[in-house]
Design a protein around this motif. Structure first.
Motif, PDB file in Angstrom:
ATOM      1  N   GLU A  35       0.832  -1.211   0.000  1.00 17.62           N
ATOM      2  CA  GLU A  35       0.000   0.000   0.000  1.00 17.62           C
ATOM      3  C   GLU A  35       0.862   1.255   0.000  1.00 17.62           C
ATOM      4  OE1 GLU A  35      -3.356   1.950  -0.575  1.00 17.62           O
ATOM      5  OE2 GLU A  35      -3.227  -0.226  -0.456  1.00 17.62           O
ATOM      6  N   LEU A  36       1.932   1.265   0.788  1.00 19.53           N
ATOM      7  CA  LEU A  36       2.848   2.414   0.794  1.00 19.53           C
ATOM      8  C   LEU A  36       3.519   2.579  -0.570  1.00 19.53           C
ATOM      9  CD1 LEU A  36       4.560   1.972   4.282  1.00 19.53           C
ATOM     10  CD2 LEU A  36       3.039   3.828   3.585  1.00 19.53           C
ATOM     11  N   ALA A  37       3.873   1.473  -1.204  1.00 20.59           N
ATOM     12  CA  ALA A  37       4.507   1.533  -2.522  1.00 20.59           C
ATOM     13  C   ALA A  37       3.544   2.087  -3.569  1.00 20.59           C
ATOM     14  CB  ALA A  37       4.981   0.141  -2.928  1.00 20.59           C
ATOM     15  N   LYS A  38       2.281   1.677  -3.516  1.00 24.40           N
ATOM     16  CA  LYS A  38       1.290   2.173  -4.473  1.00 24.40           C
ATOM     17  C   LYS A  38       1.059   3.669  -4.316  1.00 24.40           C
ATOM     18  CE  LYS A  38      -1.518  -1.990  -4.975  1.00 24.40           C
ATOM     19  NZ  LYS A  38      -2.840  -2.570  -4.686  1.00 24.40           N
ATOM     20  N   ASN A  39       1.160   4.169  -3.101  1.00 23.98           N
ATOM     21  CA  ASN A  39       0.898   5.575  -2.831  1.00 23.98           C
ATOM     22  C   ASN A  39       2.102   6.477  -3.081  1.00 23.98           C
ATOM     23  OD1 ASN A  39      -1.760   5.083  -2.117  1.00 23.98           O
ATOM     24  ND2 ASN A  39      -1.227   4.681   0.010  1.00 23.98           N
ATOM     25  N   ASP A  40       3.261   5.902  -3.367  1.00 18.88           N
ATOM     26  CA  ASP A  40       4.438   6.701  -3.681  1.00 18.88           C
ATOM     27  C   ASP A  40       4.193   7.459  -4.988  1.00 18.88           C
ATOM     28  OD1 ASP A  40       7.288   6.776  -5.215  1.00 18.88           O
ATOM     29  OD2 ASP A  40       7.558   6.989  -3.055  1.00 18.88           O
TER      30      ASP A  40
END
Length: 67
Positions: A35-40
């Motif tokens: 999820e953090l990677a997608k929001n980068d």
């Protein structure tokens, strides 16, 4: 000795698009790291035009999105 942060390589279709540093406490939680990677910001621009077919997660190393 353990490190306080873990750096993940974030790839889209096998090409490095960004790196992500997360705390060692959440580094094993696949859902949170993805999820953090997608929001980068850098990664989001590559993901916006396609549909994710597969998510590859290698603990403490990388996240790869196949679109």
């Amino acid at each position: 000795l353990t490190s306080e942060t873990v750096t993940y390589a974030i790839q889209v279709n096998g090409k490095l698009r960004a790196t992500l540093s997360v705390s060692s406490e959440i580094s094993q939680n696949e859902a949170q790291v993805i999820e953090l990677a997608k929001n980068d910001g850098k990664v989001a621009q590559w993901l916006k035009d396609g549909q994710i077919k597969k998510e590859v997660f290698v603990p403490n190393k990388l996240v790869n999105f196949v679109i």
